[in-house]
Design a protein around this motif. Structure first.
Motif, short mmCIF file in Angstrom:
data_model
loop_
_atom_site.label_atom_id
_atom_site.label_comp_id
_atom_site.label_asym_id
_atom_site.label_seq_id
_atom_site.Cartn_x
_atom_site.Cartn_y
_atom_site.Cartn_z
N GLY B 28 49.09 85.72 17.42
CA GLY B 28 48.93 84.98 18.68
C GLY B 28 50.00 83.92 18.85
N LEU B 29 50.28 83.19 17.78
CA LEU B 29 51.28 82.11 17.86
C LEU B 29 52.68 82.68 18.09
N LEU B 32 52.95 83.63 21.65
CA LEU B 32 53.03 82.44 22.50
C LEU B 32 54.46 81.88 22.52
N THR B 35 56.65 83.93 24.60
CA THR B 35 56.42 83.77 26.04
C THR B 35 57.04 82.48 26.57
N GLU B 36 56.86 81.39 25.84
CA GLU B 36 57.28 80.08 26.37
C GLU B 36 57.91 79.23 25.27
N LEU B 38 60.35 76.34 26.36
CA LEU B 38 60.71 75.01 26.86
C LEU B 38 59.52 74.09 27.11
N ASP B 39 58.35 74.67 27.30
CA ASP B 39 57.16 73.85 27.51
C ASP B 39 56.39 73.76 26.18
N VAL B 41 53.60 72.35 25.61
CA VAL B 41 52.14 72.21 25.77
C VAL B 41 51.35 73.43 25.27
N PRO B 42 51.74 74.67 25.63
CA PRO B 42 50.93 75.81 25.17
C PRO B 42 50.78 75.88 23.65
N GLN B 45 48.42 73.23 22.54
CA GLN B 45 47.02 73.63 22.84
C GLN B 45 46.52 74.64 21.81
N ALA B 46 47.39 75.61 21.51
CA ALA B 46 46.99 76.67 20.57
C ALA B 46 46.72 76.08 19.18
N GLU B 49 43.45 74.31 19.12
CA GLU B 49 42.34 75.28 19.10
C GLU B 49 42.18 75.85 17.68
#
Lengths: 169, 343
Positions: B28-29, B32, B35-36, B38-39, B41-42, B45-46, B49
């Protein structure tokens, strides 16, 4: 034969849709609007509360298994005349047995799935945030030149003084 | 089913859940970060969690121990109690280490992905904001002033988002931690050992300092290749600052008392009972090191000869009526106190 095959396909689809709807019911023993509508449309009485919760003990989702079985049987009953129409007696016997097997298999599939531990997927929220690409996907260096507020001349030295008019930058 | 069998079965179940979670999280990481980039935050958040999930598993172990297993051990021997408690502790440590490892790996993965964007940014020459002529292309970690070769204007070049994040955020730290993972695991063990002492000595602090130095030196060495123009001397200085930040507050507390414990323990280990008695009456007493504290200190440092010498010294200092019984009772009491504290 063509009529039989299309009716059989519709029956299989209908049975599949019942199982799918049943597995959408949460918590175990609960009720959803589509499930209630299905039961009402086929004239199957709902197991009353709180008995339905007790009946669903051990399940992680779905209505009580006996309610699902009744609905599956009702679905077959509703489509059986159309299914058997035009078939010979021996073909009718085979079709009836096949429909019973279909119900049995669907009920057993529901029983297995309704007891599976519900796994919450990891990082759902983080993935949704990542997909937004809030900061864009590419970037590059930015440049700017200080300009004199008085004459508009660009900065030419390290000192913050305009070399053209002597004003402060 | 016995408490031991129940506990083992439960721990096996949680262990397999930890393994499953680790596999699921790693995939999952990675997805992630793909996918992204530059941001931040995701990923943040992960990781929050993930921490919560692992803490949930630790809580399950704690709850099962307190609610189910411990009540069943009312008649068990202390050795049996300790053995089962230790099994749970091993799993707790494993959960913690897995969460830490995943976090370090994910942050390093993100840092490497960010660095690829830094390299892309560096290949795109910025243009003079006054005349539009291209300026030299290179990695510029911070905002700098560049004089345009064509119009002589002083152009301020601000790094792109990826470059600013890489050099100004936690990416370098993450790469350092990933490169020094082994040394930081050893540091965590050493830190647990040091903080478990109620009566630490100067040697204990020295051992902790060595582990800190090894870990932070490895960290600085691992991040150095990622910083343009970084030298060995700069890396060493950075490591020294980190060690100093961690050790100085501890060093400044109780340094004389730690030294007194070291001196007393040395006498006890040498079996010099007379010397120890005299020390505890003089220099030791000035530092609040009495017979009781000395006994605990010796027991904590797990040296049987030192403990026996400390017991003999305590007999002379406390002068009990029945020395034999007093020593046996005291020995058992001190060892039990130290064992329980370690839990």
């Amino acid at each position: 034969m063509h009529a039989f095959l299309s009716t059989w396909a519709a029956l299989v689809q209908g049975i599949g849709a019942i199982v799918d709807d049943a597995l959408e019911v949460e918590p175990a023993g609960g009720l959803t609007v589509p499930w209630r509508a299905r039961c009402e449309s086929l004239g199957v009485g709902l197991v009353p509360e709180p008995e339905r919760f007790a009946d669903a003990t051990g399940q992680t989702k779905g209505p009580p298994a006996r309610e699902v079985l009744l609905l599956l049987q009702a679905q077959v009953r509703a489509q059986l005349p159309q299914l058997l129409a035009g078939l010979s007696a021996s073909q009718q016997t085979v079709a009836r047995t096949s429909a019973e097997t279909l119900v049995r298999e669907a009920a057993s599939h529901f029983e297995v799935k309704s007891r599976e531990v519900v796994k919450r997927g990891l990082f759902k929220h983080a993935k949704a945030t990542a997909a937004l690409h809030r900061s864009g996907t590419r970037s590059r260096a930015e440049t700017y030149v200080l300009t004199c507020a008085g004459c508009g001349g660009p900065r030419q030295t390290d000192a913050l003084v305009c070399v053209f008019c002597g004003g402060a930058l | 089913m016995s408490a031991s069998a129940r506990w083992s079965a439960f721990l096996d179940k949680v262990t397999s859940r930890v393994t499953e979670l680790e596999t699921e999280a790693r995939a999952g990481l990675e997805g992630l970060v793909e996918t992204e980039v530059l941001d931040p935050v995701p990923l943040s958040q992960a990781l929050s969690e993930l921490r919560a999930r692992f803490q949930g598993l630790t809580k399950k172990v704690d709850d099962a121990w307190e609610g189910t297993i411990e009540p069943l051990l009312a008649d068990a021997t202390e050795a049996e109690w300790n053995r089962l408690w230790q099994q749970g502790e091993v799993l707790r440590r494993r959960i913690e280490a897995t969460a830490d490892r995943l976090e370090v790996e994910a942050n390093a993965l993100h840092a490497r992905a960010l660095h690829r964007l830094v390299e892309e940014e560096a290949t795109q020459p910025p243009a003079c904001a006054s005349c539009g002529a291209p300026l030299s292309s290179r990695v510029r970690p911070r905002a700098v002033n560049v004089t345009c070769a064509h119009c002589k204007s002083v152009t301020t070049v601000r790094p792109g988002v990826a470059t600013a994040m890489f050099f100004g955020g936690g990416a370098l730290h993450a790469l350092g931690l990933a490169g020094a993972a082994e040394a930081f695991r050893a540091l965590a063990t050493e830190e647990r050992r040091f903080t478990a002492f109620v009566h630490p000595t100067s040697e204990d602090l020295e051992r902790y300092r060595e582990a800190l130095t090894t870990a932070w030196t490895a960290w600085a060495k691992a991040k150095r290749p990622w910083v343009p123009g970084a030298t060995e001397a700069m890396a060493q200085q950075e490591a020294a600052v980190k060690v100093s930040q961690a050790i100085t507050p501890i060093e400044q507390r109780e340094s004389a008392r730690r030294q007194a414990r070291s001196d007393a323990l040395r006498l006890a280990r040498a079996g010099n009972v007379a010397g120890l008695v005299s020390f505890l009456r003089g220099a030791g007493a000035k530092q609040g090191l009495d017979a009781e504290a000395m006994l605990e200190c010796a027991a904590e440092h797990q040296g049987q000869p030192a403990l026996e010498a400390a017991l003999k010294a305590a007999v002379r200092l406390e002068v009990p009526d029945d020395a034999g019984a007093w020593v046996a009772e005291k020995r058992a009491e001190v060892l039990q106190t130290v064992r329980r504290r370690r839990r």
